[in-house]
Write a protein that holds these residues in place. Sequence first.
Motif, PDB file in Angstrom:
ATOM      1  N   TRP A 197       1.163  -1.035  -0.258  1.00 39.99           N
ATOM      2  CA  TRP A 197       0.172  -0.602  -0.220  1.00 39.99           C
ATOM      3  C   TRP A 197       0.727   1.406  -0.383  1.00 39.99           C
ATOM      4  CZ3 TRP A 197      -4.447   1.384   4.310  1.00 39.99           C
ATOM      5  CH2 TRP A 197      -5.443   2.086   3.824  1.00 39.99           C
ATOM      6  N   ALA A 198       1.781   1.232   0.970  1.00 40.44           N
ATOM      7  CA  ALA A 198       2.430   2.251   1.039  1.00 40.44           C
ATOM      8  C   ALA A 198       3.218   2.603  -0.308  1.00 40.44           C
ATOM      9  CB  ALA A 198       4.030   2.637   2.422  1.00 40.44           C
ATOM     10  N   ALA A 199       4.002   1.770  -0.811  1.00 37.08           N
ATOM     11  CA  ALA A 199       5.061   1.383  -1.907  1.00 37.08           C
ATOM     12  C   ALA A 199       3.795   1.875  -3.050  1.00 37.08           C
ATOM     13  CB  ALA A 199       5.764   0.644  -2.192  1.00 37.08           C
ATOM     14  N   SER A 200       3.028   2.015  -3.621  1.00 33.25           N
ATOM     15  CA  SER A 200       2.251   1.696  -4.457  1.00 33.25           C
ATOM     16  C   SER A 200       1.546   3.998  -4.576  1.00 33.25           C
ATOM     17  CB  SER A 200       0.725   2.130  -4.461  1.00 33.25           C
ATOM     18  OG  SER A 200      -0.478   1.823  -3.124  1.00 33.25           O
ATOM     19  N   LEU A 201       1.728   4.429  -3.279  1.00 33.87           N
ATOM     20  CA  LEU A 201       1.230   5.930  -3.025  1.00 33.87           C
ATOM     21  C   LEU A 201       2.902   6.132  -2.865  1.00 33.87           C
ATOM     22  CD1 LEU A 201      -1.398   5.675  -0.110  1.00 33.87           C
ATOM     23  CD2 LEU A 201      -2.100   5.574  -2.969  1.00 33.87           C
ATOM     24  N   HIS A 202       4.251   5.575  -3.222  1.00 30.64           N
ATOM     25  CA  HIS A 202       5.382   6.666  -3.909  1.00 30.64           C
ATOM     26  C   HIS A 202       5.924   6.747  -2.651  1.00 30.64           C
ATOM     27  CE1 HIS A 202       4.381   5.655  -7.296  1.00 30.64           C
ATOM     28  NE2 HIS A 202       3.439   6.939  -7.020  1.00 30.64           N
ATOM     29  N   ALA A 203       5.721   5.854  -0.784  1.00 26.53           N
ATOM     30  CA  ALA A 203       5.905   5.986   0.397  1.00 26.53           C
ATOM     31  C   ALA A 203       7.590   5.246   0.474  1.00 26.53           C
ATOM     32  CB  ALA A 203       5.525   5.478   1.226  1.00 26.53           C
ATOM     33  N   GLY A 204       8.812   5.814   0.626  1.00 26.94           N
ATOM     34  CA  GLY A 204       9.835   4.684   0.424  1.00 26.94           C
ATOM     35  C   GLY A 204       9.345   3.571   1.461  1.00 26.94           C
ATOM     36  N   VAL A 205      10.002   2.099   1.046  1.00 24.82           N
ATOM     37  CA  VAL A 205       9.771   0.897   2.133  1.00 24.82           C
ATOM     38  C   VAL A 205      11.167   0.333   2.055  1.00 24.82           C
ATOM     39  CG1 VAL A 205       7.849   1.336   1.498  1.00 24.82           C
ATOM     40  CG2 VAL A 205       8.669   0.327  -0.457  1.00 24.82           C
ATOM     41  N   SER A 206      11.785   1.117   1.672  1.00 31.08           N
ATOM     42  CA  SER A 206      13.609   0.643   2.157  1.00 31.08           C
ATOM     43  C   SER A 206      13.622   0.618   3.247  1.00 31.08           C
ATOM     44  CB  SER A 206      14.995   1.149   1.454  1.00 31.08           C
ATOM     45  OG  SER A 206      14.719   2.479   2.228  1.00 31.08           O
ATOM     46  N   ASP A 207      13.222   0.468   4.491  1.00 33.19           N
ATOM     47  CA  ASP A 207      13.774   0.069   5.807  1.00 33.19           C
ATOM     48  C   ASP A 207      12.801  -1.254   6.073  1.00 33.19           C
ATOM     49  OD1 ASP A 207      15.285   2.379   6.566  1.00 33.19           O
ATOM     50  OD2 ASP A 207      13.074   3.217   7.860  1.00 33.19           O
ATOM     51  N   PHE A 208      12.107  -2.257   5.025  1.00 32.33           N
ATOM     52  CA  PHE A 208      11.047  -2.932   5.487  1.00 32.33           C
ATOM     53  C   PHE A 208      11.639  -4.102   4.590  1.00 32.33           C
ATOM     54  CE2 PHE A 208       8.492   0.603   6.978  1.00 32.33           C
ATOM     55  CZ  PHE A 208       8.610   0.836   7.632  1.00 32.33           C
ATOM     56  N   ILE A 209      11.905  -3.626   3.201  1.00 36.89           N
ATOM     57  CA  ILE A 209      12.251  -4.890   2.406  1.00 36.89           C
ATOM     58  C   ILE A 209      13.444  -4.623   1.567  1.00 36.89           C
ATOM     59  CG2 ILE A 209      10.484  -5.298   1.900  1.00 36.89           C
ATOM     60  CD1 ILE A 209       9.819  -3.210  -0.203  1.00 36.89           C
ATOM     61  N   PRO A 210      14.360  -5.409   1.206  1.00 35.33           N
ATOM     62  CA  PRO A 210      15.354  -5.521   0.527  1.00 35.33           C
ATOM     63  C   PRO A 210      15.417  -4.857  -0.725  1.00 35.33           C
ATOM     64  CG  PRO A 210      15.201  -7.504   0.822  1.00 35.33           C
ATOM     65  CD  PRO A 210      13.337  -7.356   1.544  1.00 35.33           C
ATOM     66  N   PRO A 211      16.810  -4.391  -1.708  1.00 39.03           N
ATOM     67  CA  PRO A 211      16.815  -3.531  -2.387  1.00 39.03           C
ATOM     68  C   PRO A 211      15.873  -4.045  -4.055  1.00 39.03           C
ATOM     69  CG  PRO A 211      18.672  -2.859  -0.987  1.00 39.03           C
ATOM     70  CD  PRO A 211      18.413  -4.260  -0.654  1.00 39.03           C
ATOM     71  N   HIS A 212      16.080  -5.610  -4.160  1.00 36.59           N
ATOM     72  CA  HIS A 212      15.451  -6.015  -5.456  1.00 36.59           C
ATOM     73  C   HIS A 212      13.963  -6.321  -5.149  1.00 36.59           C
ATOM     74  CE1 HIS A 212      15.938  -9.539  -2.740  1.00 36.59           C
ATOM     75  NE2 HIS A 212      15.391 -10.641  -3.771  1.00 36.59           N
ATOM     76  N   VAL A 213      13.674  -6.439  -4.254  1.00 34.90           N
ATOM     77  CA  VAL A 213      12.414  -6.211  -4.127  1.00 34.90           C
ATOM     78  C   VAL A 213      11.261  -5.253  -3.748  1.00 34.90           C
ATOM     79  CG1 VAL A 213      10.531  -7.001  -1.852  1.00 34.90           C
ATOM     80  CG2 VAL A 213      12.420  -8.247  -1.856  1.00 34.90           C
ATOM     81  N   GLU A 214      12.439  -3.718  -3.343  1.00 32.59           N
ATOM     82  CA  GLU A 214      11.320  -2.345  -3.503  1.00 32.59           C
ATOM     83  C   GLU A 214      11.708  -2.320  -5.326  1.00 32.59           C
ATOM     84  OE1 GLU A 214      13.446   0.190  -1.721  1.00 32.59           O
ATOM     85  OE2 GLU A 214      12.155   2.199  -2.214  1.00 32.59           O
ATOM     86  N   GLU A 215      12.914  -3.072  -6.105  1.00 33.55           N
ATOM     87  CA  GLU A 215      12.584  -2.657  -7.350  1.00 33.55           C
ATOM     88  C   GLU A 215      11.513  -2.817  -8.149  1.00 33.55           C
ATOM     89  OE1 GLU A 215      15.648  -3.329 -10.272  1.00 33.55           O
ATOM     90  OE2 GLU A 215      16.692  -3.105  -8.053  1.00 33.55           O
ATOM     91  N   ALA A 216      10.948  -4.432  -7.366  1.00 35.94           N
ATOM     92  CA  ALA A 216      10.563  -5.058  -8.028  1.00 35.94           C
ATOM     93  C   ALA A 216       9.332  -4.960  -7.107  1.00 35.94           C
ATOM     94  CB  ALA A 216       9.854  -6.522  -7.665  1.00 35.94           C
TER      95      ALA A 216
END
Length: 168
Positions: free
Chosen positions: A133-152
Amino acid sequence: MRTAIYPGTFDPVTYGHLDILTRAKELFDEVTIAIAEDSEKKTLFTLEERKELLLEATKDMPNVKVCVFEGLTVEFARQCGALAILRGLRALSDFEYEFQLALMNKKLAPDIETIFLMTQSQFSFISSSAIKWAASLHAGVSDFIPPHVEEALMTKYVHLRIPSNSKD
Ligand code: COA
Protein backbone atom coordinates in the motif's frame (compact mmCIF):
# COMPACT_ATOMS: atom_id res chain seq x y z
CA MET A 1 18.44 -33.81 9.79
CA ARG A 2 16.20 -31.43 11.72
CA THR A 3 14.04 -29.72 9.11
CA ALA A 4 11.33 -27.09 9.44
CA ILE A 5 9.07 -25.59 6.84
CA TYR A 6 8.20 -21.89 6.87
CA PRO A 7 4.88 -21.52 5.01
CA GLY A 8 3.26 -18.32 3.84
CA THR A 9 2.17 -16.23 0.91
CA PHE A 10 5.27 -13.99 0.80
CA ASP A 11 3.69 -11.34 -1.42
CA PRO A 12 6.41 -10.06 -1.18
CA VAL A 13 9.08 -11.22 1.26
CA THR A 14 9.94 -8.57 3.89
CA TYR A 15 12.70 -8.01 6.45
CA GLY A 16 10.16 -9.37 8.97
CA HIS A 17 10.18 -12.76 7.21
CA LEU A 18 13.96 -12.63 6.78
CA ASP A 19 14.43 -11.93 10.48
CA ILE A 20 12.46 -15.08 11.33
CA LEU A 21 14.48 -17.08 8.79
CA THR A 22 17.84 -15.78 9.97
CA ARG A 23 17.08 -16.97 13.48
CA ALA A 24 15.40 -20.24 12.45
CA LYS A 25 18.31 -21.35 10.26
CA GLU A 26 20.44 -21.50 13.42
CA LEU A 27 17.91 -23.74 15.15
CA PHE A 28 17.36 -26.24 12.34
CA ASP A 29 19.69 -28.06 9.96
CA GLU A 30 17.45 -27.01 7.09
CA VAL A 31 14.54 -24.59 6.68
CA THR A 32 12.30 -24.88 3.62
CA ILE A 33 10.33 -21.78 2.71
CA ALA A 34 6.97 -23.06 1.50
CA ILE A 35 5.15 -20.62 -0.77
CA ALA A 36 1.44 -21.43 -0.74
CA GLU A 37 0.16 -21.88 -4.28
CA ASP A 38 -3.49 -21.69 -3.36
CA SER A 39 -3.41 -18.94 -0.79
CA GLU A 40 -6.79 -17.25 -0.40
CA LYS A 41 -5.09 -13.92 -0.98
CA LYS A 42 -5.19 -12.13 -4.33
CA THR A 43 -1.49 -11.59 -4.88
CA LEU A 44 0.38 -8.76 -6.61
CA PHE A 45 3.32 -11.01 -7.54
CA THR A 46 2.95 -14.28 -9.41
CA LEU A 47 4.10 -17.48 -7.77
CA GLU A 48 7.25 -17.47 -9.92
CA GLU A 49 8.00 -13.83 -9.06
CA ARG A 50 7.57 -14.49 -5.32
CA LYS A 51 9.88 -17.48 -5.60
CA GLU A 52 12.53 -15.47 -7.47
CA LEU A 53 12.38 -12.66 -4.87
CA LEU A 54 12.80 -15.20 -2.06
CA LEU A 55 15.67 -17.01 -3.83
CA GLU A 56 17.55 -13.73 -4.18
CA ALA A 57 16.81 -12.71 -0.57
CA THR A 58 18.10 -16.02 0.81
CA LYS A 59 21.01 -16.62 -1.56
CA ASP A 60 23.50 -16.31 1.33
CA MET A 61 21.60 -18.79 3.52
CA PRO A 62 22.90 -22.21 2.42
CA ASN A 63 20.56 -24.23 4.63
CA VAL A 64 17.43 -22.39 3.45
CA LYS A 65 15.48 -23.77 0.46
CA VAL A 66 12.58 -22.22 -1.43
CA CYS A 67 9.67 -24.39 -2.61
CA VAL A 68 6.12 -23.96 -3.80
CA PHE A 69 3.35 -26.18 -2.45
CA GLU A 70 -0.34 -26.75 -2.97
CA GLY A 71 -2.82 -28.39 -0.65
CA LEU A 72 -2.34 -28.88 3.05
CA THR A 73 0.68 -27.41 4.80
CA VAL A 74 1.02 -30.51 6.99
CA GLU A 75 1.13 -32.76 3.92
CA PHE A 76 3.93 -30.67 2.48
CA ALA A 77 5.72 -30.76 5.85
CA ARG A 78 5.50 -34.58 5.72
CA GLN A 79 6.86 -34.69 2.17
CA CYS A 80 9.85 -32.63 3.35
CA GLY A 81 10.37 -34.84 6.38
CA ALA A 82 9.92 -31.73 8.53
CA LEU A 83 9.61 -31.87 12.30
CA ALA A 84 8.02 -28.47 12.54
CA ILE A 85 6.03 -25.71 10.90
CA LEU A 86 7.58 -22.36 11.62
CA ARG A 87 5.51 -19.17 12.00
CA GLY A 88 6.33 -15.63 13.07
CA LEU A 89 4.15 -13.84 15.62
CA ARG A 90 3.99 -10.06 15.40
CA ALA A 91 1.34 -8.99 17.85
CA LEU A 92 -1.51 -10.19 19.99
CA SER A 93 -3.77 -9.73 16.97
CA ASP A 94 -1.90 -12.55 15.17
CA PHE A 95 -2.38 -14.92 18.06
CA GLU A 96 -5.97 -16.04 17.59
CA TYR A 97 -5.54 -16.88 13.90
CA GLU A 98 -2.21 -18.58 14.50
CA PHE A 99 -3.57 -20.53 17.47
CA GLN A 100 -6.49 -21.80 15.40
CA LEU A 101 -4.20 -22.73 12.48
CA ALA A 102 -1.73 -24.49 14.80
CA LEU A 103 -4.49 -26.49 16.51
CA MET A 104 -6.01 -27.50 13.17
CA ASN A 105 -2.60 -28.58 11.89
CA LYS A 106 -1.94 -30.48 15.13
CA LYS A 107 -5.25 -32.32 14.71
CA LEU A 108 -4.37 -33.19 11.09
CA ALA A 109 -0.79 -34.19 11.90
CA PRO A 110 -0.15 -34.85 15.61
CA ASP A 111 3.51 -35.63 14.92
CA ILE A 112 4.32 -32.18 13.51
CA GLU A 113 4.82 -29.23 15.87
CA THR A 114 4.15 -25.58 15.10
CA ILE A 115 6.96 -23.38 16.39
CA PHE A 116 6.52 -19.62 16.81
CA LEU A 117 9.27 -17.05 16.83
CA MET A 118 8.46 -13.55 18.03
CA THR A 119 9.12 -10.96 15.34
CA GLN A 120 11.63 -8.30 16.35
CA SER A 121 9.93 -5.10 17.51
CA GLN A 122 11.08 -3.01 14.54
CA PHE A 123 9.12 -5.33 12.22
CA SER A 124 6.16 -5.98 14.49
CA PHE A 125 3.88 -3.46 12.76
CA ILE A 126 4.65 -4.31 9.13
CA SER A 127 2.91 -6.66 6.77
CA SER A 128 3.30 -7.34 3.08
CA SER A 129 -0.03 -5.56 2.47
CA ALA A 130 1.01 -2.43 4.36
CA ILE A 131 4.27 -2.28 2.42
CA LYS A 132 2.48 -2.72 -0.92
CA TRP A 133 0.00 0.00 0.00
CA ALA A 134 2.75 2.44 1.00
CA ALA A 135 4.81 1.62 -2.10
CA SER A 136 1.79 2.10 -4.36
CA LEU A 137 1.52 5.64 -2.97
CA HIS A 138 5.25 6.16 -3.57
CA ALA A 139 6.27 6.14 0.11
CA GLY A 140 9.80 4.94 0.91
CA VAL A 141 9.72 1.33 2.09
CA SER A 142 13.45 0.56 2.07
CA ASP A 143 13.48 0.03 5.87
CA PHE A 144 11.20 -2.98 5.45
CA ILE A 145 12.24 -4.82 2.29
CA PRO A 146 15.51 -5.66 0.53
CA PRO A 147 16.51 -3.42 -2.43
CA HIS A 148 15.63 -6.02 -5.08
CA VAL A 149 12.10 -6.36 -3.64
CA GLU A 150 11.70 -2.58 -3.59
CA GLU A 151 12.77 -2.51 -7.24
CA ALA A 152 10.20 -5.17 -8.10
CA LEU A 153 7.49 -3.19 -6.31
CA MET A 154 8.50 -0.02 -8.17
CA THR A 155 8.27 -1.92 -11.46
CA LYS A 156 4.70 -2.95 -10.62
CA TYR A 157 3.50 0.40 -9.33
CA VAL A 158 5.52 2.95 -11.31
CA HIS A 159 6.43 1.32 -14.62
CA LEU A 160 3.43 -0.96 -15.04
CA ARG A 161 1.13 1.62 -13.38
CA ILE A 162 -0.78 -0.96 -11.38
CA PRO A 163 -3.29 1.01 -9.30
CA SER A 164 -2.90 1.07 -5.50
CA ASN A 165 -6.22 -0.72 -4.97
CA SER A 166 -4.53 -3.90 -6.27
CA LYS A 167 -2.61 -4.12 -3.01
CA ASP A 168 -4.38 -7.23 -1.65
N1 COA B 1 7.21 -9.83 10.13
C1 COA B 1 6.41 -9.03 9.44
N2 COA B 1 5.32 -9.45 8.80
C2 COA B 1 5.03 -10.74 8.85
C3 COA B 1 5.81 -11.65 9.55
C4 COA B 1 6.95 -11.14 10.20
N3 COA B 1 7.76 -11.94 10.89
N4 COA B 1 5.26 -12.86 9.44
C5 COA B 1 4.17 -12.73 8.71
N5 COA B 1 4.02 -11.45 8.35
C6 COA B 1 2.93 -10.89 7.57
C7 COA B 1 2.94 -11.29 6.15
O1 COA B 1 3.63 -10.34 5.38
C8 COA B 1 1.48 -11.35 5.83
O2 COA B 1 1.02 -10.05 5.50
P1 COA B 1 -0.27 -9.86 4.56
O3 COA B 1 -1.43 -10.50 5.27
O4 COA B 1 -0.37 -8.41 4.45
O5 COA B 1 0.03 -10.57 3.26
C9 COA B 1 0.82 -11.75 7.15
O6 COA B 1 1.77 -11.43 8.13
C10 COA B 1 0.57 -13.23 7.32
O7 COA B 1 0.86 -13.91 6.16
P2 COA B 1 1.75 -15.18 5.96
O8 COA B 1 2.72 -15.40 7.05
O9 COA B 1 2.29 -15.07 4.58
O10 COA B 1 0.72 -16.28 6.13
P3 COA B 1 -0.62 -16.42 5.37
O11 COA B 1 -1.67 -16.19 6.40
O12 COA B 1 -0.69 -15.61 4.14
O13 COA B 1 -0.47 -17.91 4.89
C11 COA B 1 -0.70 -20.29 5.22
C12 COA B 1 -0.96 -18.90 5.70
C13 COA B 1 -0.22 -20.38 3.79
C14 COA B 1 0.35 -20.86 6.12
C15 COA B 1 -2.05 -20.99 5.42
O14 COA B 1 -3.04 -20.35 4.65
C16 COA B 1 -1.98 -22.44 5.03
O15 COA B 1 -1.43 -23.24 5.76
N6 COA B 1 -2.55 -22.79 3.85
C17 COA B 1 -2.54 -24.15 3.29
C18 COA B 1 -3.83 -24.93 3.58
C19 COA B 1 -3.83 -25.45 4.99
O16 COA B 1 -3.06 -26.32 5.33
N7 COA B 1 -4.68 -24.84 5.82
C20 COA B 1 -4.71 -25.11 7.25
C21 COA B 1 -5.47 -26.32 7.67
S1 COA B 1 -7.15 -26.34 7.15
